[in-house]
Design a protein around this motif. Structure first.
Motif, PDB file in Angstrom:
ATOM      1  N   GLU A   1       0.875  -1.108  -0.096  1.00 53.59           N
ATOM      2  CA  GLU A   1      -0.056   0.034   0.059  1.00 53.59           C
ATOM      3  C   GLU A   1       0.858   1.105   0.071  1.00 53.59           C
ATOM      4  OE1 GLU A   1      -4.022  -0.540   2.441  1.00 53.59           O
ATOM      5  OE2 GLU A   1      -2.335  -1.284   3.386  1.00 53.59           O
ATOM      6  N   LEU A   2       2.096   1.048   0.557  1.00 50.09           N
ATOM      7  CA  LEU A   2       2.876   2.272   0.711  1.00 50.09           C
ATOM      8  C   LEU A   2       3.585   2.624  -0.740  1.00 50.09           C
ATOM      9  CD1 LEU A   2       4.611   4.630   2.180  1.00 50.09           C
ATOM     10  CD2 LEU A   2       6.290   2.610   2.642  1.00 50.09           C
ATOM     11  N   GLU A   3       3.530   3.859  -1.319  1.00 55.63           N
ATOM     12  CA  GLU A   3       4.155   4.090  -2.630  1.00 55.63           C
ATOM     13  C   GLU A   3       5.580   3.776  -2.431  1.00 55.63           C
ATOM     14  OE1 GLU A   3       5.511   8.157  -4.931  1.00 55.63           O
ATOM     15  OE2 GLU A   3       3.899   8.356  -3.409  1.00 55.63           O
ATOM     16  N   GLY A   4       6.215   2.781  -3.465  1.00 53.89           N
ATOM     17  CA  GLY A   4       7.553   2.609  -3.516  1.00 53.89           C
ATOM     18  C   GLY A   4       8.029   1.387  -2.462  1.00 53.89           C
ATOM     19  N   GLY A   5       6.929   1.107  -1.525  1.00 56.78           N
ATOM     20  CA  GLY A   5       7.042   0.012  -0.671  1.00 56.78           C
ATOM     21  C   GLY A   5       7.911   0.328   0.465  1.00 56.78           C
ATOM     22  N   SER A   6       8.003  -0.398   1.624  1.00 54.90           N
ATOM     23  CA  SER A   6       8.711  -0.275   2.855  1.00 54.90           C
ATOM     24  C   SER A   6      10.294   0.032   2.320  1.00 54.90           C
ATOM     25  CB  SER A   6       8.667  -1.175   3.796  1.00 54.90           C
ATOM     26  OG  SER A   6       9.090  -2.503   3.415  1.00 54.90           O
ATOM     27  N   ARG A   7      10.998   0.661   3.086  1.00 52.51           N
ATOM     28  CA  ARG A   7      12.613   0.978   3.154  1.00 52.51           C
ATOM     29  C   ARG A   7      13.148   1.048   4.475  1.00 52.51           C
ATOM     30  NH1 ARG A   7       9.357   5.373   1.166  1.00 52.51           N
ATOM     31  NH2 ARG A   7      10.078   7.085   2.312  1.00 52.51           N
ATOM     32  N   GLU A   8      14.359   0.769   4.429  1.00 49.56           N
ATOM     33  CA  GLU A   8      15.112   0.794   5.800  1.00 49.56           C
ATOM     34  C   GLU A   8      16.487   1.896   5.368  1.00 49.56           C
ATOM     35  OE1 GLU A   8      16.148  -2.595   7.639  1.00 49.56           O
ATOM     36  OE2 GLU A   8      14.111  -3.439   7.838  1.00 49.56           O
ATOM     37  N   HIS A   9      16.116   2.689   4.227  1.00 48.06           N
ATOM     38  CA  HIS A   9      17.056   3.668   3.947  1.00 48.06           C
ATOM     39  C   HIS A   9      16.586   5.050   3.691  1.00 48.06           C
ATOM     40  CE1 HIS A   9      15.806   1.881   0.281  1.00 48.06           C
ATOM     41  NE2 HIS A   9      15.761   3.249  -0.247  1.00 48.06           N
ATOM     42  N   TRP A  10      17.409   6.221   3.832  1.00 47.23           N
ATOM     43  CA  TRP A  10      16.685   7.452   3.283  1.00 47.23           C
ATOM     44  C   TRP A  10      16.735   7.612   1.858  1.00 47.23           C
ATOM     45  CZ3 TRP A  10      15.226  11.294   6.759  1.00 47.23           C
ATOM     46  CH2 TRP A  10      15.279  10.968   8.438  1.00 47.23           C
ATOM     47  N   ILE A  11      16.031   8.201   1.496  1.00 47.49           N
ATOM     48  CA  ILE A  11      16.115   9.004   0.113  1.00 47.49           C
ATOM     49  C   ILE A  11      16.257  10.477  -0.045  1.00 47.49           C
ATOM     50  CG2 ILE A  11      14.953   9.070  -2.111  1.00 47.49           C
ATOM     51  CD1 ILE A  11      13.388   6.633  -1.516  1.00 47.49           C
ATOM     52  N   ILE A  12      17.484  11.066  -0.125  1.00 47.51           N
ATOM     53  CA  ILE A  12      17.719  12.399  -0.165  1.00 47.51           C
ATOM     54  C   ILE A  12      17.987  12.799  -1.563  1.00 47.51           C
ATOM     55  CG2 ILE A  12      19.096  14.078   0.979  1.00 47.51           C
ATOM     56  CD1 ILE A  12      19.442  12.202   3.443  1.00 47.51           C
ATOM     57  N   GLY A  13      17.231  13.816  -2.025  1.00 47.11           N
ATOM     58  CA  GLY A  13      17.593  14.148  -3.504  1.00 47.11           C
ATOM     59  C   GLY A  13      17.810  13.215  -4.556  1.00 47.11           C
ATOM     60  N   GLY A  14      16.988  12.279  -4.270  1.00 54.25           N
ATOM     61  CA  GLY A  14      16.663  10.935  -5.129  1.00 54.25           C
ATOM     62  C   GLY A  14      17.734   9.766  -5.056  1.00 54.25           C
ATOM     63  N   GLU A  15      18.704  10.027  -3.998  1.00 47.23           N
ATOM     64  CA  GLU A  15      19.829   9.029  -3.714  1.00 47.23           C
ATOM     65  C   GLU A  15      19.414   8.329  -2.582  1.00 47.23           C
ATOM     66  OE1 GLU A  15      22.284   8.340  -6.051  1.00 47.23           O
ATOM     67  OE2 GLU A  15      21.712  10.137  -7.244  1.00 47.23           O
ATOM     68  N   LYS A  16      19.713   7.047  -2.438  1.00 42.17           N
ATOM     69  CA  LYS A  16      19.605   6.223  -1.265  1.00 42.17           C
ATOM     70  C   LYS A  16      20.764   6.818  -0.410  1.00 42.17           C
ATOM     71  CE  LYS A  16      17.080   2.344  -3.453  1.00 42.17           C
ATOM     72  NZ  LYS A  16      17.315   0.880  -3.531  1.00 42.17           N
ATOM     73  N   VAL A  17      20.412   6.645   0.832  1.00 41.02           N
ATOM     74  CA  VAL A  17      21.483   6.971   1.893  1.00 41.02           C
ATOM     75  C   VAL A  17      21.293   5.821   3.071  1.00 41.02           C
ATOM     76  CG1 VAL A  17      22.425   8.475   3.469  1.00 41.02           C
ATOM     77  CG2 VAL A  17      21.419   9.369   1.295  1.00 41.02           C
ATOM     78  N   SER A  18      22.274   5.335   3.401  1.00 44.00           N
ATOM     79  CA  SER A  18      22.184   4.478   4.414  1.00 44.00           C
ATOM     80  C   SER A  18      21.727   5.003   5.846  1.00 44.00           C
ATOM     81  CB  SER A  18      23.605   3.590   4.665  1.00 44.00           C
ATOM     82  OG  SER A  18      23.580   2.845   5.809  1.00 44.00           O
ATOM     83  N   GLU A  19      20.724   4.239   6.340  1.00 43.16           N
ATOM     84  CA  GLU A  19      20.152   4.696   7.704  1.00 43.16           C
ATOM     85  C   GLU A  19      21.450   4.417   8.766  1.00 43.16           C
ATOM     86  OE1 GLU A  19      16.247   4.116  10.620  1.00 43.16           O
ATOM     87  OE2 GLU A  19      17.417   2.038   9.453  1.00 43.16           O
ATOM     88  N   ALA A  20      22.394   3.736   8.652  1.00 36.25           N
ATOM     89  CA  ALA A  20      23.528   3.462   9.521  1.00 36.25           C
ATOM     90  C   ALA A  20      24.403   4.596   9.205  1.00 36.25           C
ATOM     91  CB  ALA A  20      24.245   2.150   9.371  1.00 36.25           C
ATOM     92  N   ASP A  21      24.881   4.841   8.143  1.00 31.77           N
ATOM     93  CA  ASP A  21      25.641   5.995   7.847  1.00 31.77           C
ATOM     94  C   ASP A  21      25.142   7.514   8.426  1.00 31.77           C
ATOM     95  OD1 ASP A  21      27.328   4.440   6.439  1.00 31.77           O
ATOM     96  OD2 ASP A  21      26.611   5.003   4.376  1.00 31.77           O
ATOM     97  N   VAL A  22      23.781   7.907   8.548  1.00 34.51           N
ATOM     98  CA  VAL A  22      23.277   8.860   9.156  1.00 34.51           C
ATOM     99  C   VAL A  22      23.356   8.957  10.454  1.00 34.51           C
ATOM    100  CG1 VAL A  22      21.116  10.230   9.462  1.00 34.51           C
ATOM    101  CG2 VAL A  22      21.671   9.218   7.208  1.00 34.51           C
ATOM    102  N   ALA A  23      23.015   7.750  11.083  1.00 32.95           N
ATOM    103  CA  ALA A  23      23.412   7.601  12.320  1.00 32.95           C
ATOM    104  C   ALA A  23      24.684   7.835  12.922  1.00 32.95           C
ATOM    105  CB  ALA A  23      22.854   6.262  12.939  1.00 32.95           C
ATOM    106  N   ALA A  24      25.693   7.323  12.337  1.00 33.43           N
ATOM    107  CA  ALA A  24      27.144   7.323  12.736  1.00 33.43           C
ATOM    108  C   ALA A  24      27.580   8.931  12.443  1.00 33.43           C
ATOM    109  CB  ALA A  24      28.151   6.436  11.703  1.00 33.43           C
TER     110      ALA A  24
END
Length: 317
Positions: free
Chosen positions: A263-286
């Motif tokens: 039901e979610l547009e694009g499906g579930s995800r465990e990463h960020w999307i910033i400016g169209g690019e995938k960004v690791s959640e772990a990298d952001v946390a660090a």
């Protein structure tokens, strides 16, 4: 002041972007309106302007957190021309300037109409995400939001953090708290209703906690027109208005709220999307953990502001 706010008020490109506001572009011979508030204001202006189909004209203005003392003459000139104004609740004397809702509305003509819409924040889909403000400190790097799991780790002196999904009970507690706060703000300030729109939008209600989806924004725009007694068709602009940054939305979160991942547009995800690019959640946390070490006052402010939710979600013992 301008540097602290993260922009150059004299930048030619910025002034051209707000050309009508700064008097660089002549206003059309049509009823004028403006939308006053944070980043959500411009998206609502776009929708309301389109709904008028030439019967009224919305002037693009800087968000309230970017307005400076030197902008006040331009703001007064514009408000004196307005037929109607939509404003978020803003406290009088905001940032030491007369930019509060009541101060803004006092500058409109006596026959102008006004409506208030709420500050919209929705954490149901990203229950650990939060906004934290600390004097003299800007947003954290990469993603300008705070994860309460990372904030707690910083408060406990941890050098790393493992980002585990919170329990279904915690997800629902965050949703309930978000709904309670939004309804409280609406009732306190007499705004149009947005809470029911977030509930109805389900898994597609928001991209980050303060960036509603087009579906929600369009509903708020319709509510504004209804409140003003103006007939107009609010149409999808054909682009995502506030989708430039998208937070992780876990499948476990959707399950806890009774939604299916498809039901979610694009499906579930465990990463960020910033400016169209995938960004690791772990990298952001660090990055954020390192940043918190340099700005411990942000950690203190965040732990204090969100203490109730942190305990409710059992992020601390």
């Amino acid at each position: 002041m301008a540097e602290a706010l993260g922009f150059d008020p004299h930048d030619p490109g910025r002034r051209a972007h707000y050309g009508e506001f700064y008097g660089l572009t002549e206003l059309p011979d049509a009823p004028i309106f403006m939308v006053h508030g944070n980043c959500q204001a411009e998206s609502l202006r776009v929708l309301l302007h389109g709904a008028g189909e030439g019967r009224w004209h919305g002037v693009r203005v800087p968000p309230v957190h970017e307005l400076l003392a030197e902008d006040l003459p331009h703001l007064t000139r514009l408000l004196n021309r307005c037929s109607f104004v939509a404003t978020q609740p803003v406290a009088s004397g905001y940032r030491g300037l007369p930019l509060g809702s009541d101060e803004i509305l006092a500058l409109t003509p006596a026959d102008a109409s006004a409506v208030k819409y709420p500050v919209m924040r929705w954490t149901a889909l990203m229950p650990t995400l939060a906004i934290v403000r600390a004097a003299g400190v800007t947003d954290p790097p990469i993603a300008p939001y705070h994860d309460l799991r990372v904030l707690v780790a910083a408060a406990q002196g941890q050098k790393s953090v493992r980002l585990e999904p919170v329990s279904p009970e915690a997800v629902r507690a965050s949703r309930d708290e978000s709904l309670r706060q939004l309804r409280t703000r609406q009732e306190a300030h007499g705004t149009v209703d947005a809470a029911s729109l977030f509930e109805a939008a389900g898994p597609n209600a928001a991209y980050v906690i303060n960036h509603p989806s087009n579906q929600v924004l369009m509903g708020v725009a319709r509510a504004i027109l209804d409140d003003l007694g103006r007939a107009g068709e609010v149409k999808d602009p054909g682009r995502v208005l506030l989708g430039g940054i998208r937070a992780p939305i876990y499948e476990s979160t959707l399950d806890a709220l009774g939604y299916r991942p498809e039901e979610l547009e694009g499906g579930s995800r465990e990463h960020w999307i910033i400016g169209g690019e995938k960004v690791s959640e772990a990298d952001v946390a660090a990055e954020h953990l390192g940043w918190y070490a340099r700005f411990p006052q942000v950690v203190a402010a965040g732990m204090k502001r969100h203490e109730r939710l942190i305990r409710t979600m059992q992020l601390v013992d």
